[in-house]
Design a protein around this motif. Structure first.
Motif, PDB file in Angstrom:
ATOM      1  N   PRO A  94      75.999 -40.838  79.745  1.00 60.49           N
ATOM      2  CA  PRO A  94      75.659 -41.639  78.561  1.00 60.49           C
ATOM      3  C   PRO A  94      75.822 -40.891  77.251  1.00 60.49           C
ATOM      4  O   PRO A  94      75.430 -39.729  77.141  1.00 60.49           O
ATOM      5  CB  PRO A  94      74.200 -41.991  78.793  1.00 60.49           C
ATOM      6  N   THR A 154      74.396 -36.792  77.149  1.00 63.19           N
ATOM      7  CA  THR A 154      73.191 -36.217  77.755  1.00 63.19           C
ATOM      8  C   THR A 154      73.452 -34.862  78.400  1.00 63.19           C
ATOM      9  O   THR A 154      72.511 -34.188  78.774  1.00 63.19           O
ATOM     10  CB  THR A 154      72.631 -37.154  78.831  1.00 63.19           C
ATOM     11  N   SER A 163      73.685 -26.601  75.306  1.00 67.03           N
ATOM     12  CA  SER A 163      73.349 -26.473  76.715  1.00 67.03           C
ATOM     13  C   SER A 163      72.475 -27.621  77.206  1.00 67.03           C
ATOM     14  O   SER A 163      72.261 -27.741  78.394  1.00 67.03           O
ATOM     15  CB  SER A 163      72.670 -25.139  76.975  1.00 67.03           C
ATOM     16  N   LEU A 175      67.554 -31.503  73.486  1.00 65.26           N
ATOM     17  CA  LEU A 175      66.577 -31.024  74.445  1.00 65.26           C
ATOM     18  C   LEU A 175      66.640 -29.524  74.661  1.00 65.26           C
ATOM     19  O   LEU A 175      65.732 -28.961  75.244  1.00 65.26           O
ATOM     20  CB  LEU A 175      66.795 -31.739  75.786  1.00 65.26           C
ATOM     21  N   GLU A 222      54.742 -31.456  81.711  1.00 61.70           N
ATOM     22  CA  GLU A 222      54.542 -32.247  82.925  1.00 61.70           C
ATOM     23  C   GLU A 222      53.734 -31.507  83.987  1.00 61.70           C
ATOM     24  O   GLU A 222      53.133 -32.120  84.859  1.00 61.70           O
ATOM     25  CB  GLU A 222      55.898 -32.658  83.518  1.00 61.70           C
ATOM     26  N   LYS A 274      65.420 -33.761  82.514  1.00 63.59           N
ATOM     27  CA  LYS A 274      64.139 -34.330  82.096  1.00 63.59           C
ATOM     28  C   LYS A 274      63.929 -35.605  82.891  1.00 63.59           C
ATOM     29  O   LYS A 274      64.866 -36.372  83.095  1.00 63.59           O
ATOM     30  CB  LYS A 274      64.216 -34.632  80.614  1.00 63.59           C
ATOM     31  N   SER A 277      70.822 -38.761  88.244  1.00 61.69           N
ATOM     32  CA  SER A 277      71.943 -37.898  87.869  1.00 61.69           C
ATOM     33  C   SER A 277      72.910 -38.616  86.937  1.00 61.69           C
ATOM     34  O   SER A 277      73.664 -37.980  86.218  1.00 61.69           O
ATOM     35  CB  SER A 277      72.670 -37.414  89.107  1.00 61.69           C
ATOM     36  N   LYS A 278      72.880 -39.943  86.923  1.00 59.23           N
ATOM     37  CA  LYS A 278      73.864 -40.651  86.112  1.00 59.23           C
ATOM     38  C   LYS A 278      73.348 -40.885  84.690  1.00 59.23           C
ATOM     39  O   LYS A 278      74.052 -40.599  83.727  1.00 59.23           O
ATOM     40  CB  LYS A 278      74.173 -41.993  86.769  1.00 59.23           C
ATOM     41  N   PHE A 279      72.133 -41.365  84.563  1.00 65.70           N
ATOM     42  CA  PHE A 279      71.642 -41.721  83.233  1.00 65.70           C
ATOM     43  C   PHE A 279      70.565 -40.781  82.712  1.00 65.70           C
ATOM     44  O   PHE A 279      70.049 -40.973  81.625  1.00 65.70           O
ATOM     45  CB  PHE A 279      71.110 -43.155  83.243  1.00 65.70           C
ATOM     46  N   GLY A 280      70.207 -39.771  83.504  1.00 61.26           N
ATOM     47  CA  GLY A 280      69.145 -38.864  83.069  1.00 61.26           C
ATOM     48  C   GLY A 280      69.597 -37.957  81.942  1.00 61.26           C
ATOM     49  O   GLY A 280      70.773 -37.662  81.793  1.00 61.26           O
ATOM     50  N   GLU A 281      68.619 -37.507  81.159  1.00 55.07           N
ATOM     51  CA  GLU A 281      68.930 -36.578  80.070  1.00 55.07           C
ATOM     52  C   GLU A 281      68.708 -35.165  80.572  1.00 55.07           C
ATOM     53  O   GLU A 281      67.658 -34.865  81.137  1.00 55.07           O
ATOM     54  CB  GLU A 281      68.005 -36.842  78.879  1.00 55.07           C
ATOM     55  N   TYR A 282      69.647 -34.304  80.341  1.00 51.62           N
ATOM     56  CA  TYR A 282      69.556 -32.943  80.851  1.00 51.62           C
ATOM     57  C   TYR A 282      69.016 -32.007  79.783  1.00 51.62           C
ATOM     58  O   TYR A 282      69.450 -32.044  78.648  1.00 51.62           O
ATOM     59  CB  TYR A 282      70.924 -32.471  81.335  1.00 51.62           C
ATOM     60  N   GLU A 283      68.055 -31.201  80.211  1.00 50.91           N
ATOM     61  CA  GLU A 283      67.502 -30.235  79.286  1.00 50.91           C
ATOM     62  C   GLU A 283      68.402 -29.013  79.233  1.00 50.91           C
ATOM     63  O   GLU A 283      68.517 -28.351  78.213  1.00 50.91           O
ATOM     64  CB  GLU A 283      66.120 -29.840  79.789  1.00 50.91           C
ATOM     65  N   TRP A 284      69.022 -28.720  80.359  1.00 47.71           N
ATOM     66  CA  TRP A 284      69.895 -27.555  80.435  1.00 47.71           C
ATOM     67  C   TRP A 284      70.911 -27.790  81.541  1.00 47.71           C
ATOM     68  O   TRP A 284      70.545 -28.231  82.627  1.00 47.71           O
ATOM     69  CB  TRP A 284      69.063 -26.303  80.746  1.00 47.71           C
ATOM     70  N   VAL A 285      72.150 -27.530  81.260  1.00 46.41           N
ATOM     71  CA  VAL A 285      73.213 -27.664  82.258  1.00 46.41           C
ATOM     72  C   VAL A 285      73.991 -26.364  82.256  1.00 46.41           C
ATOM     73  O   VAL A 285      74.334 -25.838  81.197  1.00 46.41           O
ATOM     74  CB  VAL A 285      74.171 -28.828  81.918  1.00 46.41           C
ATOM     75  N   LYS A 312      77.065 -24.399  82.164  1.00 52.33           N
ATOM     76  CA  LYS A 312      78.464 -24.654  81.827  1.00 52.33           C
ATOM     77  C   LYS A 312      79.237 -23.398  82.158  1.00 52.33           C
ATOM     78  O   LYS A 312      79.151 -22.402  81.438  1.00 52.33           O
ATOM     79  CB  LYS A 312      78.593 -25.018  80.359  1.00 52.33           C
TER      80      LYS A 312
END
Lengths: 387, 355
Positions: free
Chosen positions: A226, A244, A266, A286, B137, B327, B332-340, B342
């Protein structure tokens, strides 16, 4: 506090309810809050300027209050309650039009509040779930709304009965199935009626209310996750989108092609804004960093760690002088550095030239001496590297 | 004409022959001697043999004969090793001679102690971070409002090792329940887990019968971490293993989680285990972070006397590497990632660590 707040050129709202100011020229960040009264229900969801002179900020919190922050004094001067958070949800957009405050909440209630009154003068129902409300920078009484299963609508607050423009969903896909709608962010293109939106299904769409077509006039796709935020580049020919996964891209609005990607993020993007006059874009999200990229060469100019997840972002347009002065200083420094480097390289070359005749004497196998100077240099460097 | 040409060829041959010993000598690092010898020999063989000298930047890889090159390389290595040993001996003798006055030993350079400073490193006195962590959380667990309850499942149709791995994990984590996946979607499992009071959902993924991934989802409202799992060693495969673990809740050791992201991950692991360890069990679960790899070990210890401690590994052991932190609950498709993670962008600097 006042001298601090005057310095700041970037304002950010965080998930912990802290309003943050960042001064890029001094490379400092300040928190504007009382540490004792921190709480999660003060989470900042929307930010906007209260006046064109940019002396006051409006901060929309999750608990339904809109606070006024004076950048001159560096204090919260006013606080008013706009709607019931339990019923309406959090703010999705704030705007100021003709001295009145325009708020929009997740439940789709678009309200106009006059000064010093606790009852709204106008309420418009903009559909069930609204994810974002934006104001047109040219016509201040025009706002756009959109959300999940709630297409783009443009409202004229002087004629609130009907939306000026309501987008139609795109045609069914090749299996003749309905395409889901999910507008996440939008922006008005200056100099025309057009509006560009980004969706949760990784599409960027341009709508043109001037044309009879209610479907998008341009559709582009970016990435697979998204898109959460969008910012229009001042020229209006391209747009920056963020998703995202923390991927930022510059899309061209003429053909919908990716012009380039901005690297370094990131975490998911929450807000994006381009500076009104300089070719820079600020992003936050985030990963708790404010990042400022150059749009010309897409390099990362500034990176500031701000300790909390950031929800929204506001750039001051008046920071130009300060910012420019600082950046010019930086540029000069960079130039100086470059010059120094040049000097270093010059010195090195000279040394190598001195070394050459020796080689001519000793190196029988190296008959390629007649080669171009550039190639020779590169070769030597490589050999040096091997040592 | 022919007769004049022939000696020239011979000369060339001689040159080549003279080259080889020179190369050897340069390879041994006796440059001064080599050049001297070379001059002498060059004078004997041919007046124009200046070309036979090596350029100042000679490297073994320029030798084209493979056997020759190999031989020379071996010699070079031997020589280097000898020199190193001598240097070491010399230093040790010096140290012994100096006794107490000896200068302190140099600290070896490792990529950990050369680490690039991370601005997100958590300062324990920071009020803002403390507030952020105090209200995140996991705060319900750390305020002792909830007790951990873990559901362990796998990807669909697990095979041998993965099944055993899950069973062994369930013996490490108290109050863990292993369920067969039955082809259910995670997004449908999560509301049911929340309704039944689970605080964690752990999914082990496998590839060709080998566990290779782990999704750790904190309930009821996230976050979700996705790890790569490698080097899984089950109990049966371990040497010098103790008896099976007891039902006591273990102590937890979290090492080197220093950045803001590291803190979150550390809290994620800490909240898997009950609040109060039962020291009677003498069991310890360790999550050791080194260079962004999290090593898990499970031990039993005993105090033999006042100075000596014995430990016994109980297993299983495995290594985790964080892929992403999302978060909210698993989406996995629409979630917001705090850290990925790369790759090639974040890994570009070997001395930069994320946890």
């Amino acid at each position: 506090m006042a001298d601090r707040s005057r310095l700041c050129s970037v304002w950010l709202g965080s998930e912990t309810g802290i309003l943050k100011g960042v001064s890029l020229s001094r490379k400092q960040a300040f928190n504007f809050c009382q540490v004792s009264s921190l709480s999660r229900d003060q989470e900042v969801r929307a930010l906007c300027w209260a006046d064109p002179a940019e002396s006051e900020l409006l901060v929309g919190s999750v608990n339904g209050t809109v606070k006024t922050f004076s950048t001159e004094k560096g204090l919260f001067t006013e606080s008013r309650s706009c709607g019931d958070p339990a019923e309406d949800g959090a703010f999705t957009g704030l705007a100021v039009a003709d001295g009145a405050l325009v708020t929009c909440v997740e439940s789709g209630k678009l309200r106009v509040w006059k000064e010093e009154s606790s009852v709204h003068v106008l309420e418009v129902d903009a559909g069930k779930s609204v994810w974002r409300m934006r104001q047109s920078p040219e016509h201040r009484h025009r706002v756009a709304t959109g959300g999940k299963e709630n297409g783009l609508r443009i409202w004229d607050l002087q004629r609130p009965e009907q939306p000026v423009f309501a987008a139609k969903n795109v045609r069914n896909d090749f299996l003749d199935l309905r395409r889901p709608e999910w507008v996440r962010d939008m922006a008005f293109i200056p100099g025309s009626d057009k509006v560009v939106t980004c969706t949760g299904h990784h599409e960027v769409r341009v709508y043109d209310p001037a044309s009879p077509q209610r479907r998008p006039v341009l559709e582009a796709q970016y990435g697979e996750v998204p898109l959460t935020a969008l910012a229009l580049v001042p020229g209006g020919t391209s747009v920056v989108v963020g998703n995202t996964h923390g991927q930022l891209a510059l899309l061209d609005l003429r053909k919908g092609l990716v012009r380039g990607c901005l690297k370094g993020l990131s975490g998911g993007v929450r807000a994006l804004q381009c500076h009104a006059s300089r070719p820079v874009v600020a992003s936050c999200g985030l990963d708790r960093f404010l990042r400022i990229h150059s749009l010309e060469d897409r390099t990362l100019l500034h990176k500031v760690y701000l300790k909390s997840r950031l929800n929204c972002l506001l750039l001051a347009s008046r920071d130009l002088e300060e910012g420019e002065a600082a950046e010019e200083g930086e540029k000069k420094e960079v130039k100086e550095e470059e010059e120094e480097e040049d000097e270093v390289w010059d010195a090195m070359e000279r040394v190598e030239e001195r070394g050459e005749p020796k080689r001519k004497l000793t190196g029988e196998e190296e008959e390629e001496e007649e080669e171009e100077g550039v190639r020779r240099k590169s070769k030597k460097k490589r050999k040096k590297g091997q040592d | 004409m022919d007769s004049t040409e022939a000696p020239k060829k011979q000369d060339k041959g001689k040159k080549k022959k003279t080259k080889k010993p020179k190369k050897d000598s340069t390879a041994q690092g006796e440059n001064g001697d080599a050049s001297a010898a070379e001059k002498a020999e060059g004078g004997q063989a041919d007046s124009s043999s200046q070309g036979a000298a090596f350029p100042p930047t000679f490297s073994l890889s320029e030798v084209k004969n493979k056997q020759r090159r190999h031989l020379m390389f071996m010699k070079l290595k031997q020589e280097k090793r000898k020199q190193k040993m001598q240097l070491k001996k010399k230093r040790r003798k010096e140290r012994e001679a100096l006794g107490d006055k000896a200068p302190p030993k140099e600290v070896p350079k490792t990529i950990e102690n050369q680490r690039v400073y991370d601005e997100t490193t958590v300062d324990p006195e920071d009020e803002e971070v403390a507030f952020d962590e105090g209200t995140d959380e996991f705060s319900a667990y750390f305020n002792r409002l909830t007790n951990p309850k873990v559901l362990i499942t796998t990807s669909d149709r697990p095979r041998g090792r993965t099944v055993r791995f899950c069973e062994q994990l369930a013996t490490v984590i108290p109050d863990a329940h292993v369920y067969y996946r039955r082809g259910l979607a995670l997004k449908r499992i999560i509301p049911q887990c929340v309704a039944r009071g689970f605080t964690y959902l752990m999914v082990i993924n496998e590839d060709r019968k080998v566990p290779n991934g782990m999704v750790l989802c904190h309930l009821p409202d996230g976050p979700t971490a996705h790890f790569k799992v490698s080097s899984v060693r089950l109990r049966k495969e371990m040497k010098r293993r103790g008896k099976d673990p007891t039902m006591h809740s273990p102590e937890v050791i979290l090492n080197n989680f220093s950045t803001r992201l590291g803190h979150t991950i550390g809290r994620l692991f800490a909240a898997l285990f009950p609040h109060d360890p039962q020291f009677v069990g003498r069991q310890v679960a360790t999550f050791h972070n080194q260079r962004d790899f999290v090593f898990f070990r499970f031990h039993r210890y005993i105090f033999k006397n006042e100075k000596k401690v014995g430990i016994q590994e109980l297993g299983p052991r495995f290594t985790l590497k964080l892929r992403s932190l999302q978060k909210g609950t698993f989406d996995s498709k629409f979630g917001e990632y705090e850290w990925v993670l790369k790759r090639h962008e974040m890994d570009a600097c070997r001395r930069k660590f994320q946890l």
